[in-house]
Design an enzyme around this catalytic site. Structure first.
Site, PDB file in Angstrom:
ATOM      1  N   SER A 164       0.824  -1.213   0.000  1.00 35.31           N
ATOM      2  CA  SER A 164       0.000   0.000   0.000  1.00 35.31           C
ATOM      3  C   SER A 164       0.852   1.254   0.000  1.00 35.31           C
ATOM      4  CB  SER A 164      -0.953   0.004   1.198  1.00 35.31           C
ATOM      5  OG  SER A 164      -0.262  -0.272   2.375  1.00 35.31           O
ATOM      6  N   HIS A 183      -3.762  -3.993  -5.300  1.00 34.12           N
ATOM      7  CA  HIS A 183      -3.864  -3.447  -3.937  1.00 34.12           C
ATOM      8  C   HIS A 183      -5.279  -3.568  -3.386  1.00 34.12           C
ATOM      9  CE1 HIS A 183      -3.769   0.228  -1.093  1.00 34.12           C
ATOM     10  NE2 HIS A 183      -3.405  -0.860  -0.443  1.00 34.12           N
ATOM     11  N   GLU A 228      -7.071  -1.622  -6.384  1.00 35.80           N
ATOM     12  CA  GLU A 228      -6.288  -0.766  -7.273  1.00 35.80           C
ATOM     13  C   GLU A 228      -5.312  -1.639  -8.057  1.00 35.80           C
ATOM     14  OE1 GLU A 228      -6.137   3.404  -4.742  1.00 35.80           O
ATOM     15  OE2 GLU A 228      -4.642   1.891  -4.287  1.00 35.80           O
ATOM     16  N   ASN A 272      -5.247   6.093  -0.974  1.00 34.08           N
ATOM     17  CA  ASN A 272      -4.445   6.623   0.128  1.00 34.08           C
ATOM     18  C   ASN A 272      -3.889   8.016  -0.181  1.00 34.08           C
ATOM     19  OD1 ASN A 272      -4.977   4.452   1.728  1.00 34.08           O
ATOM     20  ND2 ASN A 272      -3.132   3.329   1.140  1.00 34.08           N
TER      21      ASN A 272
HETATM   22  P1  NAI Z   1       0.172  -9.574   8.564  1.00 29.64           P
HETATM   23  O1  NAI Z   1       1.266  -9.242   9.483  1.00 29.64           O
HETATM   24  O2  NAI Z   1      -1.190  -9.895   9.096  1.00 29.64           O
HETATM   25  O3  NAI Z   1       0.634 -10.815   7.655  1.00 29.64           O
HETATM   26  C1  NAI Z   1       1.857 -10.889   7.005  1.00 29.64           C
HETATM   27  C2  NAI Z   1       2.207 -12.362   6.865  1.00 29.64           C
HETATM   28  O4  NAI Z   1       3.331 -12.459   5.983  1.00 29.64           O
HETATM   29  C3  NAI Z   1       2.601 -13.025   8.174  1.00 29.64           C
HETATM   30  O5  NAI Z   1       1.862 -14.214   8.339  1.00 29.64           O
HETATM   31  C4  NAI Z   1       4.098 -13.307   8.018  1.00 29.64           C
HETATM   32  O6  NAI Z   1       4.510 -14.492   8.646  1.00 29.64           O
HETATM   33  C5  NAI Z   1       4.224 -13.436   6.519  1.00 29.64           C
HETATM   34  N1  NAI Z   1       5.544 -13.121   5.990  1.00 29.64           N
HETATM   35  C6  NAI Z   1       6.320 -12.049   6.302  1.00 29.64           C
HETATM   36  N2  NAI Z   1       7.439 -12.070   5.555  1.00 29.64           N
HETATM   37  C7  NAI Z   1       7.359 -13.165   4.753  1.00 29.64           C
HETATM   38  C8  NAI Z   1       8.199 -13.714   3.750  1.00 29.64           C
HETATM   39  N3  NAI Z   1       9.362 -13.129   3.431  1.00 29.64           N
HETATM   40  N4  NAI Z   1       7.785 -14.823   3.111  1.00 29.64           N
HETATM   41  C9  NAI Z   1       6.612 -15.418   3.435  1.00 29.64           C
HETATM   42  N5  NAI Z   1       5.789 -14.950   4.381  1.00 29.64           N
HETATM   43  C10 NAI Z   1       6.152 -13.832   5.032  1.00 29.64           C
HETATM   44  O7  NAI Z   1       0.105  -8.343   7.512  1.00 29.64           O
HETATM   45  P2  NAI Z   1      -1.136  -7.843   6.646  1.00 29.64           P
HETATM   46  O8  NAI Z   1      -1.890  -6.825   7.425  1.00 29.64           O
HETATM   47  O9  NAI Z   1      -1.843  -9.014   6.091  1.00 29.64           O
HETATM   48  O10 NAI Z   1      -0.387  -7.035   5.489  1.00 29.64           O
HETATM   49  C11 NAI Z   1       0.389  -7.687   4.528  1.00 29.64           C
HETATM   50  C12 NAI Z   1       0.720  -6.745   3.377  1.00 29.64           C
HETATM   51  O11 NAI Z   1      -0.462  -6.198   2.836  1.00 29.64           O
HETATM   52  C13 NAI Z   1       1.620  -5.564   3.702  1.00 29.64           C
HETATM   53  O12 NAI Z   1       2.495  -5.365   2.619  1.00 29.64           O
HETATM   54  C14 NAI Z   1       0.691  -4.410   3.808  1.00 29.64           C
HETATM   55  O13 NAI Z   1       1.244  -3.181   3.469  1.00 29.64           O
HETATM   56  C15 NAI Z   1      -0.363  -4.781   2.742  1.00 29.64           C
HETATM   57  N6  NAI Z   1      -1.640  -4.178   3.038  1.00 29.64           N
HETATM   58  C16 NAI Z   1      -2.163  -4.231   4.300  1.00 29.64           C
HETATM   59  C17 NAI Z   1      -3.386  -3.649   4.576  1.00 29.64           C
HETATM   60  C18 NAI Z   1      -3.944  -3.708   5.969  1.00 29.64           C
HETATM   61  O14 NAI Z   1      -4.890  -2.946   6.260  1.00 29.64           O
HETATM   62  N7  NAI Z   1      -3.449  -4.572   6.860  1.00 29.64           N
HETATM   63  C19 NAI Z   1      -4.161  -2.972   3.524  1.00 29.64           C
HETATM   64  C20 NAI Z   1      -3.546  -3.026   2.227  1.00 29.64           C
HETATM   65  C21 NAI Z   1      -2.336  -3.581   2.008  1.00 29.64           C
END
Ligand code: NAI
Length: 509
Positions: free
Chosen positions: A121, A142, A154, A192
């Site tokens: 994001s 996105h 997006e 955003n």
């Molecule tokens: P989260 O922390 O809930 O989940 C991330 C997951 O990725 C975890 O289970 C972690 O173990 C895993 N992980 C981390 N590094 C890794 C790797 N190198 N290889 C494999 N698995 C890996 O995070 P969330 O909230 O789901 O966000 C994830 C992505 O989505 C981020 O890039 C964030 O910017 C994007 N995003 C998040 C939003 C939100 O509101 N939470 C909205 C839009 C985009």
């Protein structure tokens, strides 16, 4: 490049990855989930099983389609097991280095046809794709949280992305039952980016001590029609997320004052007043419920009303306000200038109460201003000069509350609250259109669905009147000298020509 996605790999199965898996499985796509943390991908599938059970219980999904969706989900233990995917999307930690390393690994595993997508994001899609052998296969896809409920995605092409990849992702968004919007790879993409106006202008109004947080929120909810005020929205999102996001967009646009964040949110972040998650932000909470919320300003009791004199350059609005005041029981003076007893009620656009009082030649002690931008049905904002008498303030408040409409009195401010926030929201959307970050219709769709605004900002601007918004911005810019309020050329040109803000110029050549 794959044009139809039958097998989707998801790397990172947290909140976002699991949500994406749910949509894809419901669309009949085979999904392979991978997470580097042991057990995380299986936990995500277990969570989705529980989600589908709930949806079946609530009759939102049939048992057969829930079972079908679940049968499309599988957990894999290694990245290599994603080798036969048509597309892999990552939703891992928001870190440029980690994302780049993941895509480098993936490129060595997947076929040449495989599309690579990032759910970032805040990072640049171009930067994430920079070291790939085939950056043309990579795009941003996105989603918003919660993924199944936020119906917009997006689709972001980086500098090298093949347009066919963007088209495939737009079709995939539709298969997911969501609306895909095409965005250029620029800070904040559409949603955003566009959202910065509401949040930063809300803080700026608070910084200037125009009104208390609950008054600002109330005006923007009840008068302008936003679902939440900007300050209660900060409390919901959490300043640990929102403040860094504001700083990041400000930095990425090389400190353009349009995006200027506030010392207020920085200090609250430092003091751990993050919002609901710490039980204190702009409001206090207990278990996520607001407590001790300040009541709206009480309606004063007034026995004798002075006569009212209305100052308004727009004759239709002048007539409307005069008849409203009469219907509420006021005597309204008809002369070109107010009598010595009159309460002078002015309806400026962009001006503060002092400059409006000077403009109409009224006594600032007997002057109040009324915001006429949003119609005057549900809620009315009154603005005082620094020397408005209390009896005048109370008389105007009491009269305007007689039919049950909400009334909030604010201190002197360029453009009231609704005017400056709406002008900022529309102006920024105009800048986004001017830069061709997205088409005008996609900007409106993205903001309506991604930010839950009652209307897209450009159609809203058309409804409020581009000329009026231009006038508000020009006055605010003149009175403050702050380039934050400079009118967008997109707005100025369309307002001058009298055409819609959704109007796009023809292509050259
Ligand atoms: P989260 O922390 O809930 O989940 C991330 C997951 O990725 C975890 O289970 C972690 O173990 C895993 N992980 C981390 N590094 C890794 C790797 N190198 N290889 C494999 N698995 C890996 O995070 P969330 O909230 O789901 O966000 C994830 C992505 O989505 C981020 O890039 C964030 O910017 C994007 N995003 C998040 C939003 C939100 O509101 N939470 C909205 C839009 C985009």
């Amino acid at each position: 490049m794959s044009s139809v996605i039958n097998r989707l790999g998801i790397v990172g199965t947290g909140v976002m990855g699991a949500g994406i898996a749910q949509l894809a499985a419901q669309a009949g796509i085979n999904v392979a989930l991978f997470d580097r943390r042991d057990g995380a991908a299986s936990a995500a599938v277990d969570g989705l099983r529980a989600t589908f059970n709930k949806l079946v219980t609530k009759d939102k999904v049939s048992k057969a389609s829930a079972e079908a969706a679940l049968s499309h989900l599988s957990v894999v233990d290694t990245l290599s097991a994603l080798s036969d995917c048509d597309m892999v999307i990552e939703a891992i930690v928001e870190d440029l280095g980690v994302k780049k390393a993941l895509f480098a690994d993936l490129e060595a595993i997947v076929s040449k046809q495989c599309i690579l997508a990032t759910n970032t994001s805040s990072l640049s899609v171009t930067a994430i794709a920079a070291n790939l052998n085939h950056p043309e296969r990579m795009a941003g896809f996105h989603f918003f949280n919660p993924v199944p409920l936020m119906k917009v995605i997006e689709v972001i092409g980086g500098i090298s992305t093949d347009e066919a990849v963007v088209d495939t992702l737009l079709t995939l968004a539709e298969r997911f039952g969501h609306t895909g919007v095409r965005a250029q790879d620029t800070p904040g993409f559409i949603v955003n980016h566009a959202g910065r106006a509401y949040s930063t202008e809300g803080l700026k109004i608070l910084e200037e001590r125009v009104a208390e947080p609950h008054d600002i929120d109330r005006i923007l909810r009840e008068e302008a029609g936003f679902r939440m005020g900007p300050l209660e929205l900060f409390d919901l999102t959490g300043l640990d997320v929102s403040h860094p996001a504001m700083e990041s967009i400000f930095t990425q646009f090389y400190h353009d004052p349009r995006y200027r964040p506030s010392y207020i949110s920085r200090q609250m972040l430092q003091g751990k007043r993050l919002g609901r998650k710490t039980n204190i932000g702009f409001y206090r909470y207990n278990n996520g419920q607001k407590i001790d919320a300040p009541a709206p300003q009480p309606v004063p009791t007034v026995s004798d009303l002075p006569p009212f004199w209305v100052g308004c350059a727009d004759s239709a609005l002048h007539a409307h306000v005069s008849s409203l005041l009469k219907s509420l029981g006021a005597s309204v003076e008809q002369g070109d200038s107010p009598s010595a007893q009159a309460l002078c009620l002015l309806l400026p656009f962009g001006d503060d109460a002092v400059s409006a009082s000077v403009h109409y030649g009224t006594d600032p002690e007997r002057t109040l201003c009324l915001d006429g931008l949003m119609g005057l049905q549900r809620h009315r904002t009154l603005m005082m000069t620094p020397v408005t008498r209390e009896d005048m303030r109370d008389a105007a408040h009491a009269l305007l509350a007689r039919d049950g409409a909400g009334v909030t009195v604010i201190r002197d401010s360029v453009g009231f609250v609704s005017q400056r926030v709406l002008a900022a929201v529309v102006n920024l959307a105009c800048d986004i259109a001017q830069r061709e970050i997205a088409s005008p219709t996609d900007i409106d769709k993205a903001v309506r669905l991604g930010l839950n605004y009652p209307q897209g900002p450009l159609e809203w601007g058309d409804a409020l009147g581009p000329k009026r918004l231009l006038c508000i911005l020009e006055r605010i810019y003149t009175l403050t000298g702050d380039p934050r309020y400079r009118p967008s050329p997109w707005l100025r040109r369309r307002a001058t020509l009298g055409v819609s803000l959704l109007h796009t110029s023809p292509r050259i050549g």
